[in-house]
Design an enzyme around this catalytic site. Structure first.
Site, PDB file in Angstrom:
ATOM      1  N   GLU A 145      58.973   5.204  77.769  1.00 44.50           N
ATOM      2  CA  GLU A 145      58.390   3.889  78.370  1.00 44.50           C
ATOM      3  C   GLU A 145      59.452   2.882  78.709  1.00 44.50           C
ATOM      4  OE1 GLU A 145      55.472   4.393  79.335  1.00 44.50           O
ATOM      5  OE2 GLU A 145      54.064   4.956  77.973  1.00 44.50           O
TER       6      GLU A 145
ATOM      7  N   ASN B 205      54.467   3.206  85.596  1.00 48.96           N
ATOM      8  CA  ASN B 205      55.272   2.010  85.338  1.00 48.96           C
ATOM      9  C   ASN B 205      56.653   2.590  85.296  1.00 48.96           C
ATOM     10  OD1 ASN B 205      55.419   3.894  83.040  1.00 48.96           O
ATOM     11  ND2 ASN B 205      54.627   2.290  81.424  1.00 48.96           N
TER      12      ASN B 205
ATOM     13  N   ASP C 140      57.063  16.599  76.360  1.00 46.84           N
ATOM     14  CA  ASP C 140      56.325  15.768  75.550  1.00 46.84           C
ATOM     15  C   ASP C 140      54.881  16.285  75.008  1.00 46.84           C
ATOM     16  OD1 ASP C 140      55.142  15.214  77.846  1.00 46.84           O
ATOM     17  OD2 ASP C 140      55.861  13.263  78.028  1.00 46.84           O
TER      18      ASP C 140
ATOM     19  N   HIS D  46      57.922   5.547  83.729  1.00 43.55           N
ATOM     20  CA  HIS D  46      58.321   6.368  82.672  1.00 43.55           C
ATOM     21  C   HIS D  46      58.631   7.619  83.148  1.00 43.55           C
ATOM     22  CE1 HIS D  46      53.937   7.445  81.118  1.00 43.55           C
ATOM     23  NE2 HIS D  46      54.628   8.416  82.014  1.00 43.55           N
TER      24      HIS D  46
HETATM   25  C1  GLP Z   1      52.094  11.785  81.475  1.00 46.60           C
HETATM   26  C2  GLP Z   1      53.456  12.378  81.008  1.00 46.60           C
HETATM   27  C3  GLP Z   1      54.413  12.124  82.270  1.00 46.60           C
HETATM   28  C4  GLP Z   1      53.767  12.327  83.629  1.00 46.60           C
HETATM   29  C5  GLP Z   1      52.910  11.405  83.821  1.00 46.60           C
HETATM   30  C6  GLP Z   1      52.317  11.334  85.164  1.00 46.60           C
HETATM   31  O1  GLP Z   1      52.460  10.258  81.233  1.00 46.60           O
HETATM   32  N1  GLP Z   1      54.017  12.129  79.991  1.00 46.60           N
HETATM   33  O2  GLP Z   1      55.568  13.405  81.954  1.00 46.60           O
HETATM   34  O3  GLP Z   1      54.830  12.144  84.457  1.00 46.60           O
HETATM   35  O4  GLP Z   1      51.896  11.639  82.781  1.00 46.60           O
HETATM   36  O5  GLP Z   1      50.894  11.880  85.098  1.00 46.60           O
HETATM   37  P1  GLP Z   1      50.137  12.120  86.575  1.00 46.60           P
HETATM   38  O6  GLP Z   1      50.856  13.252  87.358  1.00 46.60           O
HETATM   39  O7  GLP Z   1      48.741  12.339  86.152  1.00 46.60           O
HETATM   40  O8  GLP Z   1      50.208  10.852  87.382  1.00 46.60           O
END
Ligand code: GLP
Length: 251
Positions: free
Chosen positions: A147, A140, A71, A142
């Protein structure tokens, strides 16, 4: 079918990152031109640092992989400091010496964002599909930017970010900067088409999402719970992220 196929729990986040990197390195060694689905986020930084260290030590060659990231933020691209395209170039693609033509990411600055999803899906298909998809977990539940409310048949598309996600990701932006409220993300169906999936989650902040993913029936309330429909999922956690799963799973 068991879900997950394998579950490994490390003592610390750093050890969990090393475990995930070792699994990726093994897969790359077995097939140097592997098609990897990759993820961004703080959780992945240690994984990519470990892969780079392994390459420096001559244990793995990252230069022939083909990467498809999950993404990016809508409106941000490789020109923008906070885009995932820039993040991936900085933490993995450039230092690993991977030809940019092998590094794919949804274009948040596409002229027609509604068509970007179809272009991206076609690029994945043209590459022969994703062999191994690396996933982090949102607080959450995702996966990518799918989401809560995302459907299991969803494909790469423009999505609205949940308010909780915007708050969680604010730390990656300079103080006072606007955090994007939309993104382009692979869909849940896109993710489920990967031949293998590796989920990495660390920290107490992920404990509820981990429990929902592993222990509740598949539901749009926790998009990661749909991973139970896939037969080849490995999950790597640290103790803090595993704190709310049952003793049978987390002895
Ligand atoms: C973003 C990405 C996700 C990732 C998430 C977790 O939201 N789109 O793919 O899993 O971050 O982030 P972090 O590792 O900083 O908690």
């Amino acid at each position: 079918m068991t879900f997950p196929h394998t579950l490994r729990i490390a003592e610390t986040a750093a050890e969990a990152g090393e475990m995930a990197a070792a699994m990726l390195a093994e897969a790359i060694a077995a097939r140097p031109s592997i098609v990897l689905g990759l993820a961004t986020g703080g959780t992945m930084r240690g994984v990519y640092a470990s892969l780079l260290a392994r390459q420096t030590r001559g244990e793995v060659d990252l230069t022939q992989i083909c990467a498809f990231n999950l993404d990016d933020y809508l409106g941000l691209g490789i020109e923008d400091e906070q885009s995932y395209a820039t993040e991936m170039r900085r933490v993995l693609f450039a230092p690993a010496g991977i030809d940019p033509r092998r590094c794919h990411i949804p274009n948040g600055r596409a002229a027609d964002p509604a068509k970007e999803g179809d272009r991206y899906e076609a690029a994945i298909r043209d590459a022969g599909g994703i062999d191994l998809q690396l996933l982090g977990l949102g607080v959450n539940g995702h996966i990518g930017f799918n989401e809560p409310g995302s459907l299991p048949q969803s494909r790469t598309r423009v999505v609205d970010l949940a308010p909780q996600t915007i708050v969680h990701n604010r730390k990656h932006f300079p103080p006072g900067a606007d955090v994007p409220t939309r993104a382009i993300s692979m869909g849940i169906a896109t993710i489920l088409e990967a031949r293998r999936i590796l989920v990495l989650a660390t920290g107490a902040v992920k404990a509820d999402a981990v429990s929902a993913m592993l222990e509740r029936p598949p539901s749009t309330d926790c998009p990661a719970s749909f991973l139970s429909r896939h037969g080849q999922v490995s999950v790597v956690l640290d103790r803090a992220a595993a704190a709310r799963i049952g003793p049978v799973r987390a002895p």
